[in-house]
Design a protein around this motif. Structure first.
Motif, PDB file in Angstrom:
ATOM      1  N   UNK A 131      -5.927   0.718   9.781  1.00 30.88           N
ATOM      2  CA  UNK A 131      -4.903   0.731  10.831  1.00 30.88           C
ATOM      3  C   UNK A 131      -4.368   2.129  11.105  1.00 30.88           C
ATOM      4  N   UNK A 132      -4.876   3.132  10.350  1.00 33.73           N
ATOM      5  CA  UNK A 132      -4.541   4.542  10.607  1.00 33.73           C
ATOM      6  C   UNK A 132      -3.038   4.831  10.538  1.00 33.73           C
ATOM      7  N   UNK A 133      -2.363   4.225   9.574  1.00 30.97           N
ATOM      8  CA  UNK A 133      -0.929   4.438   9.444  1.00 30.97           C
ATOM      9  C   UNK A 133      -0.472   4.134   8.034  1.00 30.97           C
ATOM     10  N   UNK A 134       0.708   4.640   7.681  1.00 30.23           N
ATOM     11  CA  UNK A 134       1.382   4.245   6.454  1.00 30.23           C
ATOM     12  C   UNK A 134       2.318   3.090   6.766  1.00 30.23           C
ATOM     13  N   UNK A 135       2.799   2.414   5.724  1.00 27.81           N
ATOM     14  CA  UNK A 135       3.770   1.356   5.933  1.00 27.81           C
ATOM     15  C   UNK A 135       5.098   1.928   6.391  1.00 27.81           C
ATOM     16  N   UNK A 186      -1.786  12.871   6.637  1.00 24.77           N
ATOM     17  CA  UNK A 186      -2.827  12.617   7.642  1.00 24.77           C
ATOM     18  C   UNK A 186      -4.099  12.086   6.986  1.00 24.77           C
ATOM     19  N   UNK A 187      -4.440  12.640   5.819  1.00 25.00           N
ATOM     20  CA  UNK A 187      -5.625  12.182   5.087  1.00 25.00           C
ATOM     21  C   UNK A 187      -5.467  10.721   4.669  1.00 25.00           C
ATOM     22  N   UNK A 188      -4.267  10.366   4.204  1.00 28.89           N
ATOM     23  CA  UNK A 188      -4.037   8.994   3.747  1.00 28.89           C
ATOM     24  C   UNK A 188      -4.028   8.019   4.922  1.00 28.89           C
ATOM     25  N   UNK A 189      -3.477   8.444   6.038  1.00 30.08           N
ATOM     26  CA  UNK A 189      -3.524   7.600   7.236  1.00 30.08           C
ATOM     27  C   UNK A 189      -4.962   7.373   7.679  1.00 30.08           C
ATOM     28  N   UNK A 190      -5.747   8.421   7.620  1.00 32.32           N
ATOM     29  CA  UNK A 190      -7.141   8.323   8.061  1.00 32.32           C
ATOM     30  C   UNK A 190      -7.951   7.373   7.186  1.00 32.32           C
ATOM     31  N   UNK A 191      -7.519   7.190   5.931  1.00 30.28           N
ATOM     32  CA  UNK A 191      -8.226   6.292   5.027  1.00 30.28           C
ATOM     33  C   UNK A 191      -7.878   4.834   5.200  1.00 30.28           C
ATOM     34  N   UNK A 192      -6.932   4.540   6.080  1.00 26.46           N
ATOM     35  CA  UNK A 192      -6.526   3.149   6.327  1.00 26.46           C
ATOM     36  C   UNK A 192      -7.110   2.660   7.650  1.00 26.46           C
ATOM     37  N   UNK A 223       0.841  -1.189   0.000  1.00 27.42           N
ATOM     38  CA  UNK A 223       0.000   0.000   0.000  1.00 27.42           C
ATOM     39  C   UNK A 223       0.871   1.232   0.000  1.00 27.42           C
ATOM     40  N   UNK A 224       0.538   2.205   0.831  1.00 24.57           N
ATOM     41  CA  UNK A 224       1.263   3.469   0.827  1.00 24.57           C
ATOM     42  C   UNK A 224       2.408   3.442   1.836  1.00 24.57           C
ATOM     43  N   UNK A 225       3.605   3.543   1.305  1.00 27.87           N
ATOM     44  CA  UNK A 225       4.832   3.647   2.077  1.00 27.87           C
ATOM     45  C   UNK A 225       5.510   4.953   1.658  1.00 27.87           C
ATOM     46  N   UNK A 226       6.346   5.481   2.522  1.00 28.96           N
ATOM     47  CA  UNK A 226       7.141   6.647   2.173  1.00 28.96           C
ATOM     48  C   UNK A 226       8.329   6.186   1.317  1.00 28.96           C
ATOM     49  N   UNK A 256      -0.566 -10.889  -1.850  1.00 31.33           N
ATOM     50  CA  UNK A 256      -1.000 -10.429  -0.534  1.00 31.33           C
ATOM     51  C   UNK A 256      -0.824  -8.920  -0.450  1.00 31.33           C
ATOM     52  N   UNK A 257      -1.886  -8.226  -0.049  1.00 34.42           N
ATOM     53  CA  UNK A 257      -1.806  -6.779   0.157  1.00 34.42           C
ATOM     54  C   UNK A 257      -1.222  -6.490   1.532  1.00 34.42           C
ATOM     55  N   UNK A 258      -0.214  -5.616   1.558  1.00 34.40           N
ATOM     56  CA  UNK A 258       0.388  -5.158   2.812  1.00 34.40           C
ATOM     57  C   UNK A 258       0.157  -3.652   2.840  1.00 34.40           C
ATOM     58  N   UNK A 259      -0.995  -3.250   3.378  1.00 38.61           N
ATOM     59  CA  UNK A 259      -1.465  -1.884   3.135  1.00 38.61           C
ATOM     60  C   UNK A 259      -2.229  -1.272   4.290  1.00 38.61           C
ATOM     61  N   UNK A 260      -2.179  -1.879   5.448  1.00 35.44           N
ATOM     62  CA  UNK A 260      -2.926  -1.323   6.581  1.00 35.44           C
ATOM     63  C   UNK A 260      -4.433  -1.427   6.437  1.00 35.44           C
ATOM     64  N   UNK A 261      -4.886  -2.216   5.458  1.00 32.32           N
ATOM     65  CA  UNK A 261      -6.310  -2.412   5.248  1.00 32.32           C
ATOM     66  C   UNK A 261      -6.935  -1.498   4.219  1.00 32.32           C
ATOM     67  N   UNK A 262      -6.118  -0.686   3.529  1.00 28.69           N
ATOM     68  CA  UNK A 262      -6.664   0.278   2.559  1.00 28.69           C
ATOM     69  C   UNK A 262      -7.472  -0.430   1.473  1.00 28.69           C
ATOM     70  N   UNK A 263      -6.974  -1.548   0.970  1.00 27.11           N
ATOM     71  CA  UNK A 263      -7.674  -2.229  -0.118  1.00 27.11           C
ATOM     72  C   UNK A 263      -9.004  -2.815   0.336  1.00 27.11           C
TER      73      UNK A 263
END
Length: 264
Positions: free
Chosen positions: A222-226, A214-220, A197-200, A251-258
């Motif tokens: 788990x409320x976090x980026x990788x 912050x917006x992208x974290x809120x959309x996951x 998913x979204x990593x820096x 396997x998606x590794x994305x904090x649940x975004x998908x």
């Protein structure tokens, strides 16, 4: 008698080739393989970046070497495979990670940019996998191929994302992974994909900054980026005997975004 879990995840004596391995997710996954005992060959386009990355791995006690190559170019991709086999003698783990993106509305997307993304993200994966398989994995009756796809392969884009070629290429990577797994299973080769998913990373920093971290974290969920260790576990599972009965999977590794996007 079955092996203990530490033995199943042990990569001592194995060799790994990691493309796009000089920074970001590629370097994180190279650390995972090396920390488990594998000898690691890093590759990307820039020698200076590779030299620094290899030094970082070596400082962590990992055997590491590097070869500069542009996997969007067939001759350099084949040269990378040949040189790696010449230096290491074999490749047990191929991690196809090199990638590119292009952000522009679909109606304005240049064909040349489309070709650039596809050549690296799909064609390069195929050429390198075929070269390594023919060079050693088929003969040695075994190997692990790990392809890096993306959650961008799973759904349409959220508003603000304009990455048609990238998304299409990563969807192709999943199809490539599943089809290749079906063909090469008879050689003892497993082929699996990871969908981060979204990593820096350099590839995604611009998108994260434009949409707001912050917006992208809120959309996951788990409320976090990788972070810099979130891909280590799945990489080691796919690469080791702990995952020897897993093939053709993603396997998606994305904090649940998908999960959220898939339900939308």
């Amino acid at each position: 008698m079955s092996r203990k879990i530490q033995q199943l995840f042990d990569l001592t004596g194995k060799t790994a080739l990691v493309t796009g391995g000089s920074r970001g997710l590629g370097l994180q996954m190279a650390h995972a393989l090396g920390e488990a005992g594998a000898r690691v060959m890093l590759s990307s386009r820039k020698a200076e970046d590779l030299e620094q990355a290899a030094a970082e791995l070596q400082a962590a006690g990992i055997q590491a070497d590097w070869i500069a190559a542009d996997c969007a170019k067939e001759d350099e991709t084949r040269g990378l495979a040949d040189q790696t086999l010449a230096r290491f003698g074999r490749v047990d783990i191929l991690l196809n990670n090199a990638g590119a993106s292009w952000g522009v509305p679909a109606e304005e997307h240049p064909v040349a940019a489309w070709d650039k993304v596809m050549n690296l993200n799909v064609r390069g994966y195929f050429i390198l996998a075929q070269q390594i398989a023919n060079g050693c994995m088929i003969k040695q009756r075994g190997g692990r191929i790990i392809n890096i796809a993306s959650i961008a392969a799973l759904n349409g884009n959220p508003v603000g994302m304009k990455t048609l070629a990238y998304n299409t290429s990563k969807t192709a990577v999943i199809g490539f992974t599943r089809t290749l797994a079906a063909e090469w299973g008879r050689y003892g080769i497993t082929v699996n994909a990871i969908c981060p998913g979204f990593f820096r990373t350099k590839l995604s920093n611009g998108l994260i900054d434009s949409l707001g971290e912050d917006h992208m974290k809120a959309g996951a969920p788990l409320q976090r980026l990788g972070d810099d260790e979130d891909l280590k576990g799945i990489t080691l599972l796919y690469a080791s005997d702990a995952g020897k009965h897993i093939t053709g999977q993603w396997l998606a590794v994305d904090g649940g975004v998908s999960v959220v996007l898939g339900a939308a």
